[in-house]
Design a protein around this motif. Structure first.
Motif, PDB file in Angstrom:
ATOM      1  N   SER A   1      23.996  13.146  83.414  1.00  0.00           N
ATOM      2  CA  SER A   1      25.038  12.166  83.730  1.00  0.00           C
ATOM      3  C   SER A   1      24.914  11.017  82.734  1.00  0.00           C
ATOM      4  O   SER A   1      23.822  10.496  82.506  1.00  0.00           O
ATOM      5  CB  SER A   1      24.861  11.656  85.162  1.00  0.00           C
ATOM      6  OG  SER A   1      25.811  10.636  85.408  1.00  0.00           O
ATOM      7  N   ILE A   2      26.056  10.638  82.162  1.00  0.00           N
ATOM      8  CA  ILE A   2      26.069   9.597  81.134  1.00  0.00           C
ATOM      9  C   ILE A   2      27.001   8.473  81.564  1.00  0.00           C
ATOM     10  O   ILE A   2      28.142   8.716  81.952  1.00  0.00           O
ATOM     11  CB  ILE A   2      26.548  10.186  79.797  1.00  0.00           C
ATOM     12  CG1 ILE A   2      25.560  11.256  79.357  1.00  0.00           C
ATOM     13  CG2 ILE A   2      26.693   9.123  78.733  1.00  0.00           C
ATOM     14  CD1 ILE A   2      26.171  12.330  78.545  1.00  0.00           C
TER      15      ILE A   2
ATOM     16  N   ALA B   1      24.706   3.409  78.329  1.00  0.00           N
ATOM     17  CA  ALA B   1      23.942   2.478  79.156  1.00  0.00           C
ATOM     18  C   ALA B   1      22.903   3.217  79.990  1.00  0.00           C
ATOM     19  O   ALA B   1      21.809   2.707  80.235  1.00  0.00           O
ATOM     20  CB  ALA B   1      24.873   1.690  80.066  1.00  0.00           C
ATOM     21  N   GLU B   2      23.260   4.441  80.431  1.00  0.00           N
ATOM     22  CA  GLU B   2      22.346   5.201  81.279  1.00  0.00           C
ATOM     23  C   GLU B   2      22.553   6.688  81.040  1.00  0.00           C
ATOM     24  O   GLU B   2      23.680   7.161  80.912  1.00  0.00           O
ATOM     25  CB  GLU B   2      22.597   4.871  82.752  1.00  0.00           C
ATOM     26  CG  GLU B   2      21.605   5.482  83.694  1.00  0.00           C
ATOM     27  CD  GLU B   2      21.852   5.071  85.143  1.00  0.00           C
ATOM     28  OE1 GLU B   2      20.913   5.243  85.935  1.00  0.00           O
ATOM     29  OE2 GLU B   2      22.947   4.601  85.479  1.00  0.00           O
ATOM     30  N   LEU B   3      21.443   7.408  80.976  1.00  0.00           N
ATOM     31  CA  LEU B   3      21.467   8.859  80.803  1.00  0.00           C
ATOM     32  C   LEU B   3      20.432   9.423  81.772  1.00  0.00           C
ATOM     33  O   LEU B   3      19.243   9.116  81.654  1.00  0.00           O
ATOM     34  CB  LEU B   3      21.107   9.198  79.359  1.00  0.00           C
ATOM     35  CG  LEU B   3      21.292  10.644  78.946  1.00  0.00           C
ATOM     36  CD1 LEU B   3      21.821  10.697  77.523  1.00  0.00           C
ATOM     37  CD2 LEU B   3      20.008  11.405  79.056  1.00  0.00           C
ATOM     38  N   THR B   4      20.886  10.176  82.758  1.00  0.00           N
ATOM     39  CA  THR B   4      19.972  10.699  83.783  1.00  0.00           C
ATOM     40  C   THR B   4      20.199  12.187  84.000  1.00  0.00           C
ATOM     41  O   THR B   4      21.294  12.697  83.755  1.00  0.00           O
ATOM     42  CB  THR B   4      20.166   9.976  85.132  1.00  0.00           C
ATOM     43  OG1 THR B   4      21.530  10.112  85.542  1.00  0.00           O
ATOM     44  CG2 THR B   4      19.817   8.503  85.030  1.00  0.00           C
TER      45      THR B   4
ATOM     46  N   ILE C   1      27.054  17.307  74.414  1.00  0.00           N
ATOM     47  CA  ILE C   1      25.764  16.665  74.178  1.00  0.00           C
ATOM     48  C   ILE C   1      24.851  17.668  73.488  1.00  0.00           C
ATOM     49  O   ILE C   1      24.945  18.874  73.746  1.00  0.00           O
ATOM     50  CB  ILE C   1      25.140  16.139  75.494  1.00  0.00           C
ATOM     51  CG1 ILE C   1      23.891  15.311  75.209  1.00  0.00           C
ATOM     52  CG2 ILE C   1      24.875  17.263  76.462  1.00  0.00           C
ATOM     53  CD1 ILE C   1      23.404  14.511  76.410  1.00  0.00           C
ATOM     54  N   THR C   2      23.990  17.170  72.593  1.00  0.00           N
ATOM     55  CA  THR C   2      23.057  18.036  71.880  1.00  0.00           C
ATOM     56  C   THR C   2      21.752  17.299  71.603  1.00  0.00           C
ATOM     57  O   THR C   2      21.721  16.066  71.583  1.00  0.00           O
ATOM     58  CB  THR C   2      23.658  18.549  70.551  1.00  0.00           C
ATOM     59  OG1 THR C   2      22.761  19.493  69.960  1.00  0.00           O
ATOM     60  CG2 THR C   2      23.910  17.413  69.574  1.00  0.00           C
TER      61      THR C   2
ATOM     62  N   GLY D   1      28.209  11.912  88.537  1.00  0.00           N
ATOM     63  CA  GLY D   1      28.329  10.648  87.836  1.00  0.00           C
ATOM     64  C   GLY D   1      29.639  10.572  87.083  1.00  0.00           C
ATOM     65  O   GLY D   1      30.468  11.490  87.161  1.00  0.00           O
ATOM     66  N   PRO D   2      29.835   9.485  86.348  1.00  0.00           N
ATOM     67  CA  PRO D   2      31.113   9.287  85.661  1.00  0.00           C
ATOM     68  C   PRO D   2      31.377  10.309  84.556  1.00  0.00           C
ATOM     69  O   PRO D   2      32.500  10.737  84.343  1.00  0.00           O
ATOM     70  CB  PRO D   2      31.000   7.873  85.081  1.00  0.00           C
ATOM     71  CG  PRO D   2      29.541   7.569  85.042  1.00  0.00           C
ATOM     72  CD  PRO D   2      28.905   8.384  86.126  1.00  0.00           C
ATOM     73  N   ASN D   3      30.342  10.716  83.836  1.00  0.00           N
ATOM     74  CA  ASN D   3      30.481  11.700  82.760  1.00  0.00           C
ATOM     75  C   ASN D   3      29.313  12.665  82.842  1.00  0.00           C
ATOM     76  O   ASN D   3      28.191  12.316  82.489  1.00  0.00           O
ATOM     77  CB  ASN D   3      30.450  11.009  81.387  1.00  0.00           C
ATOM     78  CG  ASN D   3      31.567  10.008  81.207  1.00  0.00           C
ATOM     79  OD1 ASN D   3      32.717  10.370  81.107  1.00  0.00           O
ATOM     80  ND2 ASN D   3      31.201   8.741  81.180  1.00  0.00           N
ATOM     81  N   VAL D   4      29.570  13.883  83.295  1.00  0.00           N
ATOM     82  CA  VAL D   4      28.511  14.888  83.410  1.00  0.00           C
ATOM     83  C   VAL D   4      28.715  15.916  82.301  1.00  0.00           C
ATOM     84  O   VAL D   4      29.801  16.480  82.153  1.00  0.00           O
ATOM     85  CB  VAL D   4      28.525  15.576  84.788  1.00  0.00           C
ATOM     86  CG1 VAL D   4      27.492  16.697  84.842  1.00  0.00           C
ATOM     87  CG2 VAL D   4      28.270  14.557  85.888  1.00  0.00           C
ATOM     88  N   LEU D   5      27.676  16.106  81.505  1.00  0.00           N
ATOM     89  CA  LEU D   5      27.709  17.076  80.412  1.00  0.00           C
ATOM     90  C   LEU D   5      26.538  18.028  80.556  1.00  0.00           C
ATOM     91  O   LEU D   5      25.490  17.658  81.080  1.00  0.00           O
ATOM     92  CB  LEU D   5      27.614  16.362  79.059  1.00  0.00           C
ATOM     93  CG  LEU D   5      28.729  15.380  78.723  1.00  0.00           C
ATOM     94  CD1 LEU D   5      28.419  14.654  77.424  1.00  0.00           C
ATOM     95  CD2 LEU D   5      30.061  16.099  78.620  1.00  0.00           C
TER      96      LEU D   5
END
Length: 146
Positions: free
Chosen positions: A9-10, A30-33, A81-82, A38-42
Motif C-alpha cells: 500500500s502506497i 509518504a508511506e509504503l506498507t 512497483i519494482t 489503502g489508497p494505492n495498492v500495487l
C-alpha cells in the motif's frame, strides 16, 4: 500467496516547492506498507530475469523500491512497483515519473529468500573475440634502398 508476489500500500503526498518565483508541486511517497488495503495498492512481482538487478539494489547503501506513477508533469497515479533499478530506468526513458522509497526490511528479507531459492543470476559471459578483431593491422612498410 505466491513466492514472487507481495501487495504493498502506497500513500502519496504533495509538497509545494519554491523555485525562483514559481511554486511547483513535488510528489513523494509518504508511506509504503505491506498491505492489500489503502489508497494505492500495487503488487510487487519478482522476476527471474531481474535477479542481478535485485542483488545490486540489495547491496547498495540504501535499497529502494521504485513506483511508476504516470507521465511526467501529471498528477501521479501509481500503477506499478519494482525493486529493479533497470526496470525503473526504462520507465523514466519512456517519460514516466518514478517515485522511490526506502525498501522495507521485510521486503529485503523476502527478496533475499527469493534469490536463495532460485539462485543468483548467472554471470554474463563475454563473447570471445576473433584473433586480431578490433585491432589495427600493421601494413608492411616498404623499405627504402640505401
Amino acid at each position: 500467496m505466491s513466492d514472487n508476489l507481495r501487495s504493498l500500500s502506497i500513500t502519496l503526498v504533495a509538497e509545494p516547492k519554491q523555485v525562483k518565483s514559481f511554486t511547483l508541486t513535488q510528489w513523494r511517497i509518504a508511506e509504503l506498507t505491506l498491505s492489500d488495503q489503502g489508497p494505492n495498492v500495487l503488487n510487487l512481482q519478482l522476476s527471474m530475469t531481474e535477479r542481478a538487478a535485485y542483488r545490486f539494489n540489495l547491496t547498495s547503501a540504501t535499497p529502494r523500491l521504485f513506483v511508476r506513477a504516470g507521465f511526467t508533469g501529471q498528477t501521479p497515479k501509481p500503477d506499478a512497483i519494482t525493486a529493479s533499478q533497470d526496470v525503473a530506468a526504462g520507465w523514466m526513458d519512456g517519460e514516466q515519473q518514478v517515485l522511490e522509497a526506502p525498501m522495507p526490511m521485510a521486503i529485503e528479507v523476502w527478496i533475499e529468500s527469493y534469490l536463495a531459492r532460485h539462485g543468483e543470476a548467472p554471470m554474463e559471459m563475454r563473447k570471445k573475440k576473433r584473433k586480431g578483431a578490433g585491432r589495427a593491422k600493421e601494413t608492411p612498410s616498404k623499405e627504402q634502398p640505401q
